[in-house]
Design a protein around this motif. Structure first.
Motif, mmCIF file in Angstrom:
data_model
loop_
_atom_site.group_PDB
_atom_site.id
_atom_site.type_symbol
_atom_site.label_atom_id
_atom_site.label_comp_id
_atom_site.label_asym_id
_atom_site.label_seq_id
_atom_site.Cartn_x
_atom_site.Cartn_y
_atom_site.Cartn_z
ATOM 1 N N GLU A 1 0.843 -1.373 0.330
ATOM 2 C CA GLU A 1 -0.117 -0.034 -0.070
ATOM 3 C C GLU A 1 0.925 1.412 -0.271
ATOM 4 N N ILE A 2 2.133 1.078 0.453
ATOM 5 C CA ILE A 2 3.303 2.300 0.644
ATOM 6 C C ILE A 2 3.925 2.020 -0.421
ATOM 7 N N GLU A 3 3.928 1.768 -1.077
ATOM 8 C CA GLU A 3 4.191 1.583 -2.677
ATOM 9 C C GLU A 3 3.686 2.091 -3.824
ATOM 10 N N ARG A 4 2.373 1.805 -3.667
ATOM 11 C CA ARG A 4 1.111 2.573 -4.352
ATOM 12 C C ARG A 4 1.099 3.883 -4.022
ATOM 13 N N ILE B 1 3.317 6.052 -5.174
ATOM 14 C CA ILE B 1 3.566 5.513 -7.618
ATOM 15 C C ILE B 1 3.016 7.333 -7.035
ATOM 16 N N GLU B 2 1.638 6.934 -6.738
ATOM 17 C CA GLU B 2 0.394 7.909 -6.904
ATOM 18 C C GLU B 2 0.846 9.599 -6.763
ATOM 19 N N LEU B 3 1.918 9.306 -5.226
ATOM 20 C CA LEU B 3 2.192 10.441 -4.996
ATOM 21 C C LEU B 3 3.391 10.678 -6.184
ATOM 22 N N SER B 4 3.938 10.345 -6.755
ATOM 23 C CA SER B 4 5.073 10.993 -7.421
ATOM 24 C C SER B 4 4.636 11.144 -9.090
ATOM 25 N N MET B 5 3.174 10.381 -9.422
ATOM 26 C CA MET B 5 2.795 11.705 -10.409
ATOM 27 C C MET B 5 1.960 12.362 -10.143
ATOM 28 N N MET C 1 9.320 12.567 -0.363
ATOM 29 C CA MET C 1 9.103 11.139 -1.162
ATOM 30 C C MET C 1 10.003 10.681 -0.149
ATOM 31 N N ASN C 2 11.499 11.201 -0.155
ATOM 32 C CA ASN C 2 12.032 10.936 1.142
ATOM 33 C C ASN C 2 12.784 11.662 2.107
ATOM 34 N N PRO C 3 12.315 12.026 2.840
ATOM 35 C CA PRO C 3 12.083 13.226 4.039
ATOM 36 C C PRO C 3 13.776 13.146 4.831
ATOM 37 N N ASN D 1 -1.687 11.976 3.900
ATOM 38 C CA ASN D 1 -1.536 13.800 4.685
ATOM 39 C C ASN D 1 -0.786 14.538 3.079
ATOM 40 N N LEU D 2 -0.413 13.524 3.054
ATOM 41 C CA LEU D 2 0.851 14.584 1.057
ATOM 42 C C LEU D 2 0.122 14.035 0.231
ATOM 43 N N LEU D 3 -0.136 13.458 -0.234
ATOM 44 C CA LEU D 3 -1.389 12.992 -1.419
ATOM 45 C C LEU D 3 -2.386 14.079 -1.464
ATOM 46 N N LYS D 4 -3.125 14.340 -0.037
ATOM 47 C CA LYS D 4 -4.499 15.153 0.335
ATOM 48 C C LYS D 4 -4.056 16.629 -0.584
#
Length: 275
Positions: free
Chosen positions: A22-25, A28-32, A152-154, A211-214
């Protein structure tokens, strides 16, 4: 038969793998989404602003210049009148020096508008990337976002942060060669090591990504409500383009009328001051 008791802290591997997937998904969504936001900011909005400036920059500049001139003449009348009220001699040279100081910010904005026009002309003359190069540019940038972006990488290092800043600049400028070089430097490096994470740590990372996605989604929505994106609809419609041009012409005409009125007023005031 002896019953084996399960310890509370034993990790159920299917659940562990489920959260990791789920984290990997989410990553990927966040990078897009980050690519979509940066494409919107650095490419689409930049192109819209350049087109808008080429279409309306000249008339907009003339209208703003006329506005500044009208405001300056109005202020000049106030300063002359103040001198006359105090029965002091009127020095146009001294008044102009005062006006130069008071209207310095207006001149700065006029200069900035000229700079924008120069940037738009430079954009028009620049060579656009081919379709294949444009796709590669986006692909490489998205890859670098996954590896180097702070969201993506804090825990990225200062060197990685600086490298990503170079990647952003290259993406803004359509500099494919530089992105290829940065990609060759980082390769398939990944900064996130989840193998030693606990369920609690993985869940915390999952919540962080959600939260970042939002926030990124909200940022994209906000960009689309602001200039220059709001000009996109006008630039794509000839009728709306012409209507906006006419509005600028009307504004310019109104300020030119005020300028004429104020200049006549000043001539009358200075004529009286010499009587």
């Amino acid at each position: 038969m002896e019953q084996i008791e399960m310890a509370d802290d034993i990790i159920i591997f299917p659940e562990f793998d489920k959260i990791k997937n789920e984290i990997e998904r989410l990553r990927i969504e966040l990078s897009m989404l980050l690519l979509e936001r940066d494409e919107l900011q650095f490419v689409i909005c930049r192109n819209i602003e350049a087109k808008y400036t080429l279409e309306f920059g000249s008339i907009e500049y003339r209208a703003y210049e006329a506005q500044c001139t009208a405001l300056r003449l109005k202020r000049k009348i106030e300063l002359i009148q103040a001198k006359r009220n105090r029965q002091e001699p009127v020095s146009i040279v001294a008044i102009e020096e005062i006006l130069d100081q008071e209207f310095a910010s207006y001149q700065k904005q006029l200069d900035e508008r000229i700079s924008k026009m120069n940037e738009a002309l430079q954009w028009k003359e620049s060579d656009a990337l081919s379709e294949s190069d444009s796709k590669e540019l986006k692909m490489l940038y998205r890859k670098l976002v996954k590896i180097l972006h702070s969201d993506m990488n804090p825990e990225r290092t200062d060197a990685q942060r600086e490298l990503f800043e170079h990647a952003v600049t290259a993406y803004k400028n359509g500099d494919l060669a530089t992105l290829r070089m940065i990609d060759a430097m980082v390769g398939s490096e990944t900064l996130v090591k989840q193998s030693g994470d606990t369920i609690e740590q993985l869940n915390e990372e999952k919540r962080r990504l959600q939260n970042l996605l939002k926030k990124i989604q909200e940022s994209i929505a906000q960009i689309k409500t602001r200039y220059p994106y709001t000009m996109k609809e006008i630039l794509e419609d000839e009728e709306k383009t012409e209507q906006l041009r006419q509005q600028y012409e009307e504004i310019l005409g109104q300020y030119e009328e005020r300028i004429l009125f104020y200049r006549i007023k000043i001539e009358e005031m200075m004529g009286k001051s010499h009587e």
